[in-house]
Scaffold this motif. Structure first.
Motif, PDB file in Angstrom:
ATOM      1  N   ASN A  24     -37.232 -71.725 -19.673  1.00 49.57           N
ATOM      2  CA  ASN A  24     -36.777 -70.457 -20.252  1.00 49.57           C
ATOM      3  C   ASN A  24     -37.621 -69.291 -19.763  1.00 49.57           C
ATOM      4  O   ASN A  24     -37.095 -68.208 -19.514  1.00 49.57           O
ATOM      5  N   LEU A  25     -38.916 -69.516 -19.642  1.00 53.47           N
ATOM      6  CA  LEU A  25     -39.784 -68.467 -19.124  1.00 53.47           C
ATOM      7  C   LEU A  25     -39.414 -68.129 -17.681  1.00 53.47           C
ATOM      8  O   LEU A  25     -39.399 -66.962 -17.286  1.00 53.47           O
ATOM      9  N   TRP A  26     -39.073 -69.151 -16.904  1.00 53.25           N
ATOM     10  CA  TRP A  26     -38.644 -68.918 -15.522  1.00 53.25           C
ATOM     11  C   TRP A  26     -37.359 -68.080 -15.504  1.00 53.25           C
ATOM     12  O   TRP A  26     -37.228 -67.150 -14.723  1.00 53.25           O
ATOM     13  N   ARG A  27     -36.421 -68.398 -16.392  1.00 53.69           N
ATOM     14  CA  ARG A  27     -35.166 -67.635 -16.446  1.00 53.69           C
ATOM     15  C   ARG A  27     -35.426 -66.218 -16.936  1.00 53.69           C
ATOM     16  O   ARG A  27     -34.788 -65.275 -16.493  1.00 53.69           O
ATOM     17  N   LEU A  28     -36.380 -66.057 -17.840  1.00 49.51           N
ATOM     18  CA  LEU A  28     -36.712 -64.733 -18.351  1.00 49.51           C
ATOM     19  C   LEU A  28     -37.284 -63.849 -17.249  1.00 49.51           C
ATOM     20  O   LEU A  28     -36.929 -62.676 -17.127  1.00 49.51           O
ATOM     21  N   VAL A  29     -38.128 -64.407 -16.427  1.00 44.86           N
ATOM     22  CA  VAL A  29     -38.744 -63.634 -15.345  1.00 44.86           C
ATOM     23  C   VAL A  29     -37.771 -63.443 -14.193  1.00 44.86           C
ATOM     24  O   VAL A  29     -37.678 -62.372 -13.600  1.00 44.86           O
TER      25      VAL A  29
END
Length: 93
Positions: A24-29
């Motif tokens: 999710n953090l990867w998708r957020l960034v």
């Protein structure tokens, strides 16, 4: 026997939610659009709720479940407010 099984299930749950939070953090960034970033944040809130519930099961604490409920309410209101802001550009009418 049951204690070992519960510890294994909790370890698997923590690991799975940790991987989900990292993705999710990867998708957020990396998200191509604002809607993708908003969905990533909403999913991160759901994963954090899962982590709080797992921590409550591990510690045997009832307070963690109340905290999870509060986090769910705040996350829902935040998601609705952010979606309304994206659609209309104003939260309070």
């Amino acid at each position: 026997m049951m204690a070992g099984l519960l510890e294994g299930a909790l370890a698997f749950g923590f690991a799975a939610l940790g991987v989900a939070l990292a993705l999710n953090l990867w998708r957020l960034v990396r998200g191509p659009g604002v809607a993708d970033r908003m969905l990533a944040l909403d999913t991160m809130v759901i994963n954090v709720i899962g982590l709080v519930v797992l921590a409550g099961i591990e510690e045997g604490s009832d307070t963690a479940f109340e905290a999870a409920l509060l986090l769910a309410m705040v996350g829902f209101v935040g998601t609705v407010a952010y979606a309304k802001f994206l659609l209309r550009g104003d939260i309070i009418e």
